[in-house]
Design an enzyme around this catalytic site. Structure first.
Site: not given
Length: 273
Positions: A20, A11, A95, A9, A177
């Site tokens: 973001d 972030d 994402d 992942d 996470d």
């Protein structure tokens, strides 16, 4: 190359923040973001925020400089380089968006260590950053209740697995996470590993019922622990694969390399309720 794929992942796994939020907060748009958040999906809102920042005179250069200041998980650079040096294939499943991820990886000299980045499209057009969903949920839903409308990481992970297996048998390590990392974690099988960040949503979801996962579970709480656990498990897995290969090549002589001669793996850390 080792038959191992490590999926990161981004972030709060590679960087120690949400990219973001980092950009929105740094450029002074937090209040507007929070006001609009209840009215639209997160991914759609991020595109709207980039349009709003552009209308306020904020430049792409300001966004890039902001991203360059985003904090990394301590020791993540050495972790990535060590995993790559062991012959593992590294991929990102996030994402966030492509512009944010590539900007940060390039800044830290990490782009070449990853064979693929799976994320929401993000690119500069007519002077502003545009962000789009990975899945076009307006025309058709991905159908997963566990994931946000713009991206089902489980579906993307299945594509990653299929493409990797086209080159031969693979074992997967998944590091994450967030809540969105739970769906792909459920897709892992018995010889795979999931490394959830302790006290974060993925860890909490796994804690509710660890038996729903087939993969081995090893939690981490900081960059030092992540590097220690991941690299040790990768080295152990490579030893096991080498042993099996040697055993298969010499099965007529019934020769094997005893794993017990090597450093023992840290005990699995099943998440606690």
């Amino acid at each position: 190359m080792a038959g191992i794929v490590v999926v990161f992942d981004f972030d709060k796994t590679i960087i120690d923040c949400d990219s973001d939020n980092w950009v929105v907060d740094d450029l002074g748009a937090t209040d507007l973001f929070n006001d609009l958040l209840p009215t639209m999906p997160w991914n759609t809102l991020m595109d709207k925020m980039m349009k709003e920042l552009h209308s306020q005179g904020r430049t792409i250069e300001e966004i890039v400089e902001c991203l360059h200041r985003a904090p990394l998980i301590p020791q993540i650079i050495s972790t990535i380089k060590s995993a790559h040096a062991l012959g593992c294939e590294l991929r990102i499943l996030s994402d966030a968006n492509l512009f944010f991820i590539e900007t940060i990886l390039k800044h830290h000299g990490l782009m070449d260590y990853f064979s693929e980045i799976n994320t929401n499209p993000g690119f500069v057009d007519e002077g502003r950053l545009k962000i789009f969903p990975y899945h076009d949920f307006i025309s058709s839903s991905h159908g997963c209740d566990l994931c946000p409308p713009n991206m089902c990481k489980g579906l993307v992970f299945e594509k990653i697995r299929a493409s990797a297996f086209a080159e031969g048998n693979k074992r997967f390590f998944y590091l994450g996470d967030g809540k969105g990392d739970y769906c792909p974690s459920l897709k892992l099988v018995e010889n795979d590993y999931v490394l959830p960040r302790k006290n974060y949503p993925l860890w909490e979801l796994i804690s509710n019922n660890p038996l729903l996962l087939k993969a081995n579970i090893y939690e981490w709480s900081n960059g030092e622990k992540l590097e220690q656990i991941l690299i040790h498990l990768l080295e152990k897995t490579i030893v096991e694969e080498t042993s099996l290969t040697n055993s298969s090549a010499n099965d007529c002589k019934f020769q094997t390399m005893p794993i017990s001669n090597h450093e023992p793996t840290p005990q699995a850390l099943p998440v606690q309720n």
